[in-house]
Design a protein around this motif. Structure first.
Motif, PDB file in Angstrom:
ATOM      1  N   ASP A  49       0.843  -1.202   0.000  1.00 11.67           N
ATOM      2  CA  ASP A  49       0.000   0.000   0.000  1.00 11.67           C
ATOM      3  C   ASP A  49       0.876   1.249   0.000  1.00 11.67           C
ATOM      4  O   ASP A  49       2.100   1.170   0.153  1.00 11.67           O
ATOM      5  N   LEU A  50       0.233   2.379  -0.203  1.00 12.39           N
ATOM      6  CA  LEU A  50       1.007   3.635  -0.309  1.00 12.39           C
ATOM      7  C   LEU A  50       1.534   4.099   1.036  1.00 12.39           C
ATOM      8  O   LEU A  50       2.558   4.782   1.091  1.00 12.39           O
ATOM      9  N   TRP A  51       0.843   3.742   2.108  1.00 12.86           N
ATOM     10  CA  TRP A  51       1.415   4.052   3.420  1.00 12.86           C
ATOM     11  C   TRP A  51       2.744   3.334   3.579  1.00 12.86           C
ATOM     12  O   TRP A  51       3.704   3.876   4.152  1.00 12.86           O
ATOM     13  N   GLY A  52       2.792   2.116   3.089  1.00 13.59           N
ATOM     14  CA  GLY A  52       4.049   1.363   3.118  1.00 13.59           C
ATOM     15  C   GLY A  52       5.136   2.057   2.318  1.00 13.59           C
ATOM     16  O   GLY A  52       6.301   2.115   2.737  1.00 13.59           O
ATOM     17  N   VAL A  53       4.779   2.600   1.155  1.00 17.69           N
ATOM     18  CA  VAL A  53       5.766   3.329   0.349  1.00 17.69           C
ATOM     19  C   VAL A  53       6.293   4.524   1.125  1.00 17.69           C
ATOM     20  O   VAL A  53       7.504   4.798   1.138  1.00 17.69           O
ATOM     21  N   ILE A  54       5.387   5.243   1.776  1.00 17.83           N
ATOM     22  CA  ILE A  54       5.810   6.428   2.538  1.00 17.83           C
ATOM     23  C   ILE A  54       6.869   6.038   3.576  1.00 17.83           C
ATOM     24  O   ILE A  54       7.878   6.726   3.748  1.00 17.83           O
ATOM     25  N   GLU A  55       6.636   4.893   4.217  1.00 15.40           N
ATOM     26  CA  GLU A  55       7.594   4.445   5.241  1.00 15.40           C
ATOM     27  C   GLU A  55       8.981   4.175   4.653  1.00 15.40           C
ATOM     28  O   GLU A  55       9.981   4.212   5.376  1.00 15.40           O
TER      29      GLU A  55
END
Lengths: 480, 480
Positions: A49-55
């Motif tokens: 997910d994109l939250w994962g990318v942000i991390e």
């Protein structure tokens, strides 16, 4: 029209992300997923997910990445998300529009650009306006949005003709009627919506299938009116002159770059069977002479500004991974990476290439990124980081011309002449170290003197007329 | 729990709008529509939209309407929009979320409330999470969101079992698995989202199909936490005690009110064949005695505060129109309207009833509103306007008790005792004028003196013990 391209692309190091497989934050719950890292499947989701990318943005910045190109992120009932269900919604499994909002803000705060994949030729069976045809038949309000050949439509029964136009006759991908004014407005509005939202460009999926220059000309006008710096890069595998006249795309995914890189650096170990099953098709080995001629030709196909804005890739979600396509030879992969980062045009890493993630054709090239660093190929990753840093530090690597000064057998020497100082790259694919002829430093754009190899840190004096290059290695020489 | 209901509902005159058929602004273009006013079809669209409703708000306010209840407005591939495709998007044909934003603002500026129809039991075949089951089969991330009996699903092939649970076995309407935590959260979030957006309540479609008190209890908690004044009204055709304990709904669509009104006021001309084909089923004529007993019983079924918050309707999108159900007798319709506006509970007009729009069962009861005023039944419309004004002016009509003082044959007299002054209503369904016994004005809550009939403007002195009521007419007496 003068083919103006966004200046930032010449400085860019792209990183292509397949969203379901890059990083999973765990914030989106209640999903039926396969375990992270299990063999990829055509239909299963892993839940990146994109939250994962942000991390992981700082990890990518540390690698030298300053531009992200995402495979589709819009709501789609498929793990690759090329079957768009809603063009205005980021997939809820990816975190929805809210996650993209945060991703853009966090990326921009780090000086990173974000390009999204736009799939405008076809929609999906669940896409609202097409679904209306399935539900209401000829009475559909959107009857003219698609190419219908007979009623009722047969969306899910493979034993009957699909009776509507679809991409490659795949009934899951109904083709838009892009001659309909409402459809054109709809698709252009999508393009504008996300540019306004803050994305930095569009990678266009199969844009040649919309066989209509006026469609893409207006697409460009609308996008560039909102953001003149937006990057428009088309997925065109073949000759792209039609779209690169300055009035449609800025550049294309440069598969003309990909194939010779497989053929030359991978010549000894090419996995023919694998390439033939992937988007690349048959790739035959190439000598340095042939490679040099072809890569020179590729730099002359289009206007120089377009060449410097091309998206140069070694692999993608549509091919086997480069490492696997060359039989698992990590050294060949690193040679190709050297070339990718020193050739005109923006290098585009496919997520996981930098850590030596292997993968055959789809779906195997879409494995979950392994976040256990103990399994990473750190040699390759350090190599990429070094190359990216060198490129960011060198106007010659970003913007220099491309001149081959030697090409023979397995040896290649080329320069990147630039007013700020010429870069010299020497590559040796042989299994023994080689003394390759140094370029004539008194030629226009060349300079005599001492150079530093950014890969080894060693100092080179080119005045002796030769460059010693390690076995299956390279030197990337910048003025000391 | 004490069954607190929103105070404003007791003051409300509702107007139910079927969005595709009320008013078309012409702002949404590029649609395949049938001409406005053509006979309704199960599948065709006429293209009414919310911008059109906004244009007519002053017409409705002038009529006395101060609350709107909309049949579904969310994105749906059906003209009635009960097949929800996206719960977070107002249908683009209606003008999208932007149009609803404006509608809410314009309605609220006029003191009008807006209640939306919530269809939470089932989705549609194109609904994203269900579509994922069709596209990905057992690999779907949302596999557990629905009740699957076998793979692959058969969504469009009527010759095979649907192999998933659907409302009334209609495969177009897959039933949610409301025991799944993610589904519950999804549906509750939808409820909260639109309350935050500014709607004033939810009309709940077939809520009894979600056979789970805890689901609706939490639904109520979340809605009321955001807006304690939000109205929650369930579509429950039968006994509703289960849902009206104060912890689930505020009220229900009062079909217990509808049926006796057909049976008594329409006794002479009931169109049995039509009712039997509609949601009402068989309706047999009723005498004043039976009607009075039944309507008294209906006021005693639930807590008085709930009774005063009931949604009292003569017809809806699910029945033949009242006018047609009583054989086209506009006088019977006006008698029923008199009763509707003078009985405890909020009267709810079905769009077009006020101008005498006829219509048999679905789809005929969903005709386009004719905006050519020359075809309107102005007598009925003026009658409604007069009744609405009287109700707004009279706390007795809004909040008084309900006491029948005379019921015999075709004559009915009842009072609405209230501290501010008792209203007296006398109704005569016979074809000759009648002197009906006036209520005992010395009874508790009654007052002697002079009254004005709001319908005729005439003055009545009730001390003589009789009320003269015109043939097939009524008097609605308020203290002068």
């Amino acid at each position: 029209a003068h083919p103006l391209t966004p200046d930032w692309v010449q400085d860019a190091v792209f990183y292509q992300i397949f969203p379901d497989r890059f990083a999973r934050s765990g914030r989106v719950t209640g999903l039926n997923l396969q375990p992270w890292g299990d063999p990829p499947h055509f239909h299963r989701y892993m839940g990146g997910d994109l939250w994962g990318v942000i991390e992981k943005l700082d990890v990518l910045r540390n690698l030298g990445v300053n531009a992200l190109y995402f495979c589709p992120v819009f709501q789609s009932a498929s793990n690759h998300r090329y079957h768009t269900h809603d063009y205005y919604q980021v997939d809820p499994m990816l975190g929805g529009n809210e996650a993209l909002r945060h991703l853009l803000d966090e990326a921009h705060a780090r000086g990173m650009r974000v390009v999204l994949d736009g799939v405008f030729n076809h929609a999906s069976r669940g896409f609202f306006q097409f679904n209306d045809l399935l539900e209401q038949g000829e009475a559909s309000a959107y009857r003219d949005w698609f190419h219908v050949q007979g009623w009722p439509l047969q969306p899910y029964d493979d034993t009957r003709p699909a009776n509507y136009a679809a991409w490659w006759d795949n009934r899951a991908l109904p083709k838009f009627n892009t001659t309909h004014p409402a459809v054109r407005e709809f698709l252009w509005d999508v393009a504008e919506y996300w540019i306004r939202f803050g994305i930095d460009g569009w990678r266009l999926d199969v844009p040649n299938e919309i066989d209509d220059d006026s469609f893409w000309q207006e697409f460009r006008r609308r996008v560039k009116r909102l953001n003149p710096d937006a990057y428009i890069v088309g997925e065109i595998w073949g000759d792209a002159h039609r779209w690169l006249q300055g009035d449609q795309f800025d550049a294309v995914m440069n598969y003309h770059f990909t194939r010779p890189c497989l053929a030359f650096f991978g010549a000894r170990t090419l996995n023919h069977e694998m390439n033939e099953r992937s988007g690349m098709g048959r790739v035959d080995p190439m000598s340095a002479e042939a490679f040099a001629a072809r890569m020179t030709e590729v730099t002359q196909m289009y206007h120089p500004e377009i060449v410097r804005a091309q998206l140069n890739l070694l692999d993608s979600h549509d091919t086997a991974r480069y490492l696997s396509a060359v039989g698992g030879d990590a050294t060949a992969h690193r040679l190709a990476l050297t070339f990718q980062f020193t050739y005109p045009g923006a290098p585009c890493l496919y997520y996981g290439d930098e850590i030596g993630l292997p993968g055959g054709p789809d779906p195997d090239c879409r494995r979950a990124f392994p976040w256990d660093e103990s399994v990473w190929d750190h040699a390759t990753r350090n190599h990429v980081r070094t190359l990216a840093a060198a490129r960011h530090a060198s106007p010659a690597l970003q913007r220099g011309d491309f001149t081959v000064t030697h090409a023979q057998g397995e040896g290649l020497v080329f320069t990147r002449p630039h007013a700020s100082g010429t870069a010299v790259i020497a590559m040796n694919c042989a299994h023994e170290a080689a003394d390759l002829p140094a370029p004539d430093l008194h030629m226009p754009g060349g300079e005599a003197g001492t150079y530093t190899d950014v890969l080894s840190g060693q100092t080179f004096d080119l005045s002796g007329g030769v460059v010693r290059v390690p076995a299956r290695g390279s030197v990337v020489l910048l003025r000391a």
